[in-house]
Design a protein around this motif. Sequence first.
Motif, PDB file in Angstrom:
ATOM      1  N   PHE A  93      34.260  21.167   8.220  1.00  0.00           N
ATOM      2  CA  PHE A  93      35.541  20.929   7.542  1.00  0.00           C
ATOM      3  C   PHE A  93      36.250  22.248   7.232  1.00  0.00           C
ATOM      4  O   PHE A  93      37.459  22.387   7.446  1.00  0.00           O
ATOM      5  CB  PHE A  93      35.296  20.138   6.255  1.00  0.00           C
ATOM      6  N   ASP A  94      35.509  23.221   6.749  1.00  0.00           N
ATOM      7  CA  ASP A  94      36.074  24.535   6.452  1.00  0.00           C
ATOM      8  C   ASP A  94      36.640  25.199   7.709  1.00  0.00           C
ATOM      9  O   ASP A  94      37.723  25.781   7.687  1.00  0.00           O
ATOM     10  CB  ASP A  94      35.004  25.440   5.839  1.00  0.00           C
ATOM     11  N   HIS A  95      35.877  25.121   8.805  1.00  0.00           N
ATOM     12  CA  HIS A  95      36.317  25.749  10.058  1.00  0.00           C
ATOM     13  C   HIS A  95      37.606  25.108  10.578  1.00  0.00           C
ATOM     14  O   HIS A  95      38.510  25.803  11.063  1.00  0.00           O
ATOM     15  CB  HIS A  95      35.226  25.650  11.123  1.00  0.00           C
ATOM     16  N   VAL A  96      37.686  23.796  10.489  1.00  0.00           N
ATOM     17  CA  VAL A  96      38.896  23.106  10.952  1.00  0.00           C
ATOM     18  C   VAL A  96      40.087  23.472  10.068  1.00  0.00           C
ATOM     19  O   VAL A  96      41.195  23.706  10.565  1.00  0.00           O
ATOM     20  CB  VAL A  96      38.682  21.576  10.973  1.00  0.00           C
ATOM     21  N   GLU A  97      39.852  23.525   8.765  1.00  0.00           N
ATOM     22  CA  GLU A  97      40.931  23.897   7.841  1.00  0.00           C
ATOM     23  C   GLU A  97      41.477  25.300   8.118  1.00  0.00           C
ATOM     24  O   GLU A  97      42.670  25.554   8.000  1.00  0.00           O
ATOM     25  CB  GLU A  97      40.432  23.831   6.396  1.00  0.00           C
ATOM     26  N   SER A  98      40.574  26.195   8.491  1.00  0.00           N
ATOM     27  CA  SER A  98      40.999  27.571   8.768  1.00  0.00           C
ATOM     28  C   SER A  98      41.359  27.784  10.239  1.00  0.00           C
ATOM     29  O   SER A  98      41.575  28.913  10.671  1.00  0.00           O
ATOM     30  CB  SER A  98      39.885  28.547   8.366  1.00  0.00           C
ATOM     31  N   LEU A  99      41.391  26.667  11.020  1.00  0.00           N
ATOM     32  CA  LEU A  99      41.747  26.686  12.441  1.00  0.00           C
ATOM     33  C   LEU A  99      40.776  27.505  13.285  1.00  0.00           C
ATOM     34  O   LEU A  99      41.141  27.996  14.361  1.00  0.00           O
ATOM     35  CB  LEU A  99      43.183  27.208  12.628  1.00  0.00           C
ATOM     36  N   ASP A 100      39.548  27.643  12.818  1.00  0.00           N
ATOM     37  CA  ASP A 100      38.500  28.298  13.623  1.00  0.00           C
ATOM     38  C   ASP A 100      37.809  27.212  14.449  1.00  0.00           C
ATOM     39  O   ASP A 100      36.688  26.792  14.158  1.00  0.00           O
ATOM     40  CB  ASP A 100      37.504  29.004  12.707  1.00  0.00           C
TER      41      ASP A 100
END
Length: 236
Positions: free
Chosen positions: A184-191
């Motif tokens: 979820f964090d990676h998707v939010e930061s577009l990583d």
Amino acid sequence: MSEGDLQAIYLTLKLASLTTLSLLVICVPCAYWLARSRHGVKPLIETLVTLPLVLPPTVIGYYFLVLFSPNQGLGLWLNEVLGVQLVFSFSGIFLSSVIYSLPFTFRPLQSAFEQLPTDLYQAGSLLGFSPVKQFFLILLPTIKPTLLTAATLSFAHTIGEFGVILMIGGNIPGETQVVSLAIFDHVESLDLQAADSLAGLMLVFSFVTVFVCQWWQRQSTQMNELASTALRGQCD
């Protein structure tokens, strides 16, 4: 894969392992008792055990958050008397995982005990086994594939948890951030590259889990039939 992702994987495996072991210790004797019980409270217990299957994870997490808030009620007492804070801690996500994954361990075990042939119970008595000896030497070995299935389902379900953990544990790296929250964090930061790696790992794990569970279920049916036949032969 970053150090944070490796931390999330380690924390997820630790949480899933502890949750699964705890559930097996709790659910095996309780499922056996409930399978054999004719008590009027049985439907109520079955409803409570099954409730996490239908309640949204965020609802369960919300009630845990309210119950264990360090500012009031039980959470305040735990914090002041025992020095235990469950909100935003590993202990909190562990306890919530045990409750949330309970039906994935309990219901298969209850069903397995209910479906055991009555011949097994009669054979144990005829062989002179005490109830405890009968339980450990006859019944548990007979439902071994179901035990493995229940453990695998609980482990996999805990690994995939999101809403409950987010509500009571937040998303603290190294403390409560599991793999699902890291994605979820990676998707939010577009990583998206990092998200792809972790999501692919989860996909492979989920496929293997479902495949193994189906195989163990087939083995369970065959073993129950063989055990029943063997014990009837000993009694004859």
